[in-house]
Design a protein around this motif. Structure first.
Motif, PDB file in Angstrom:
ATOM      1  N   LEU A 170       0.256   1.117   6.573  1.00  0.00           N
ATOM      2  CA  LEU A 170      -0.987   0.833   5.942  1.00  0.00           C
ATOM      3  C   LEU A 170      -1.419  -0.729   5.968  1.00  0.00           C
ATOM      4  N   GLY A 171      -0.470  -1.616   5.980  1.00  0.00           N
ATOM      5  CA  GLY A 171      -0.729  -2.847   5.512  1.00  0.00           C
ATOM      6  C   GLY A 171       0.622  -3.857   6.175  1.00  0.00           C
ATOM      7  N   THR A 184      -2.864  -8.071   6.908  1.00  0.00           N
ATOM      8  CA  THR A 184      -3.498  -7.158   7.226  1.00  0.00           C
ATOM      9  C   THR A 184      -3.304  -5.977   6.682  1.00  0.00           C
ATOM     10  N   GLY A 185      -4.474  -5.004   6.760  1.00  0.00           N
ATOM     11  CA  GLY A 185      -4.521  -3.712   6.215  1.00  0.00           C
ATOM     12  C   GLY A 185      -4.648  -3.542   4.812  1.00  0.00           C
ATOM     13  N   ARG A 186      -3.997  -2.565   4.112  1.00  0.00           N
ATOM     14  CA  ARG A 186      -4.687  -2.443   2.854  1.00  0.00           C
ATOM     15  C   ARG A 186      -3.595  -1.545   1.872  1.00  0.00           C
ATOM     16  N   ASP A 196      -8.624  -3.206  13.235  1.00  0.00           N
ATOM     17  CA  ASP A 196      -7.583  -2.800  12.784  1.00  0.00           C
ATOM     18  C   ASP A 196      -6.250  -3.668  13.305  1.00  0.00           C
ATOM     19  N   THR A 198      -3.589  -4.230  11.991  1.00  0.00           N
ATOM     20  CA  THR A 198      -2.231  -3.490  11.466  1.00  0.00           C
ATOM     21  C   THR A 198      -1.701  -2.867  12.682  1.00  0.00           C
ATOM     22  N   ARG A 199      -2.597  -1.782  13.125  1.00  0.00           N
ATOM     23  CA  ARG A 199      -2.078  -0.955  14.258  1.00  0.00           C
ATOM     24  C   ARG A 199      -1.890  -2.206  15.590  1.00  0.00           C
TER      25      ARG A 199
END
Length: 461
Positions: A170-171, A184-186, A196, A198-199
């Motif tokens: 997720l992060g 990054t992310g959440r 995105d 993170t990806r």
């Protein structure tokens, strides 16, 4: 300044903000950090190995590397199979294995927050104690780290139902090439703010930044799965069964295939008593509330596809024995000859039979033993080329057969790697799969994050 002076300057600067135990400069010890488990992948001699224990220490390493223009090779447990963790001459090997804390497990938010050196199995057991489940389970799960799993976007036996590592990240906290810290992310169940990133880091093989913390999604612990074993007189019949199972809408928690060579190797190593007469052994599992009913339905489909015998496990212990046989497949094939090359070609499920038949033809063409185990439910095959590394001709044939297997996978609409990554082993094939436009954009992304080209040079491109 000669190379020795440069190395001394590097070590002095690193030592200014690192404890003595975080630095390894003994050549013999450093040699053990120079490579992962891949064959045919060159590895250099690092200038120093650093084992940080904090984000600040990682930032210091990257600032020092940037100031002195020294390449950095991030590493986890070095269980990878593509050479992605191999050292380059004069580099800093940055081993994240000492950053191994589970920082948080939240049953309400269904997340775990971990450092990169946490062992996959350790995390799985820890969340399991709270009724939760972290699905990604590479065959090396007792050794591999979460950071390494993220770096290579690894998969495992359960991907057919639960998906791969990328779907659970997720992060991230990432130390960039210049030492800055990026988040990054959440932590939330949903979130679509911005690109995105993170990806982008998942599967980047340490070429864009150093992952120092990860927020991982968890699921509720499923019921204990039960396994069915089905024997087939041909790999094509087993692959037909896979297609029938998926076409009918079943969602097994595992759908794995072992060919005759693999079954024989596992039997020889473990004396498990697997059926030596089979040409292909298919393992299907369900973790539904009524797995027996699901296994019965799948058993009928296997029989319709030509299974010579269908044996559902009676309990969890028997199920675990069958799964252990599958997990030991790669290890067992390593005993067939002095060396192996483990391919990782993923094809559409509908082309799985053609992939196995084609691999068998390649084995015959080159006069080699090639065993195949596969995450059949998602089309991810692992042809294992067994060869004598002391025999130059056999080594040459092994490499050529390996390349032909990748070419076959692309021809069938697949990809050169489903979960092991590109690293050194497959980088010449990456351009064939992505094409010139794709490669141009990939290299542009690399330059944005790592303009000096210090992060894991020589990998991917």
């Amino acid at each position: 300044m000669d190379d020795l002076d440069s190395q001394d300057d590097l070590v002095v600067r690193l030592r200014s903000e690192l404890p003595a135990e975080a630095l390894i400069t003994d050549p013999d010890i450093m040699a053990s950090y120079s490579h992962d488990m891949a064959s045919f992948c060159e590895a250099g001699a690092p200038a120093v190995v650093v084992l940080p224990r904090s984000v600040e220490q990682v930032q210091h390493v990257m600032r020092t590397a940037t100031a002195l223009r020294v390449p950095v090779v991030p590493q986890g447990a070095r269980t990878g199979l593509s050479g992605a963790a191999n050292a380059s001459d004069g580099c800093i090997v940055l081993s994240l294995t000492k950053m191994d804390r589970i920082l948080e497990i939240s049953p309400v938010d269904r997340i775990a927050v971990v450092e990169p050196g946490v062992i996959n199995a350790t995390l799985s057991r820890a969340v399991g104690e709270q009724g939760l489940y972290y699905p990604p389970d590479p065959s090396s799960w007792e050794m591999c780290t979460i950071g390494g799993n993220i770096g290579t976007a690894s998969g495992g036996l359960c991907c057919v139902k639960y998906g791969v590592t990328a779907e659970y990240v997720l992060g991230l906290d990432v130390v960039l090439a210049d030492g800055r810290l990026l988040t990054t992310g959440r932590r939330t169940a949903k979130g679509v703010a911005g690109y995105d990133l993170t990806r982008l880091f998942v599967g980047s093989e340490g070429s864009l930044g150093i992952v120092v913390k990860a927020v991982l999604a968890l699921k509720p612990q499923p019921p204990q799965q039960l396994v069915l074993a089905a024997e087939f007189a041909s790999a094509a019949a087993a692959c037909d069964a896979v297609c029938r199972i998926m076409e009918r809408g079943h969602t097994p928690s595992l759908l794995e295939l072992m060919d005759r060579t693999t079954v024989h190797a596992v039997n020889a190593m473990t004396n498990m008593g697997l059926p030596d007469t089979t040409e292909a052994l298919l393992l299907a599992a369900f973790d539904t509330p009524d797995p027996s009913a699901d296994l019965a339905a799948v058993g009928e489909l296997c029989a319709a596809a030509g299974a010579t015998e269908v044996v559902p496990a009676e309990d969890a212990a028997e199920s675990e024995m069958l799964l252990q046989a599958r997990r030991l497949s790669l290890t067992a094939l390593e005993t067939v000859k002095s060396a192996t090359m483990i391919d990782d070609v993923c094809v559409p499920r509908s082309r799985l039979g053609a992939m196995l038949d084609g691999t068998a033809a390649i084995a015959e063409k080159y006069g080699l033993t090639i065993g195949v185990c596969a995450h059949a439910g998602d089309g991810n095959t692992h042809p294992v080329v067994c060869f004598d590394q002391a025999d130059p001709d056999e080594s040459r044939r092994a490499r050529e057969s390996f390349d032909e297997i990748m070419a076959l996978g692309l021809e069938l609409g697949g990809t050169i790697t489903g979960e092991h990554g590109v690293g050194v082993l497959k980088k010449e094939w990456l351009s064939r799969e992505l094409g010139p436009v794709g490669m141009e954009l990939q290299r542009g992304i690399k330059r944005t994050f790592d303009p000096l080209g210090l992060l894991n040079p020589g990998k991917l491109f």
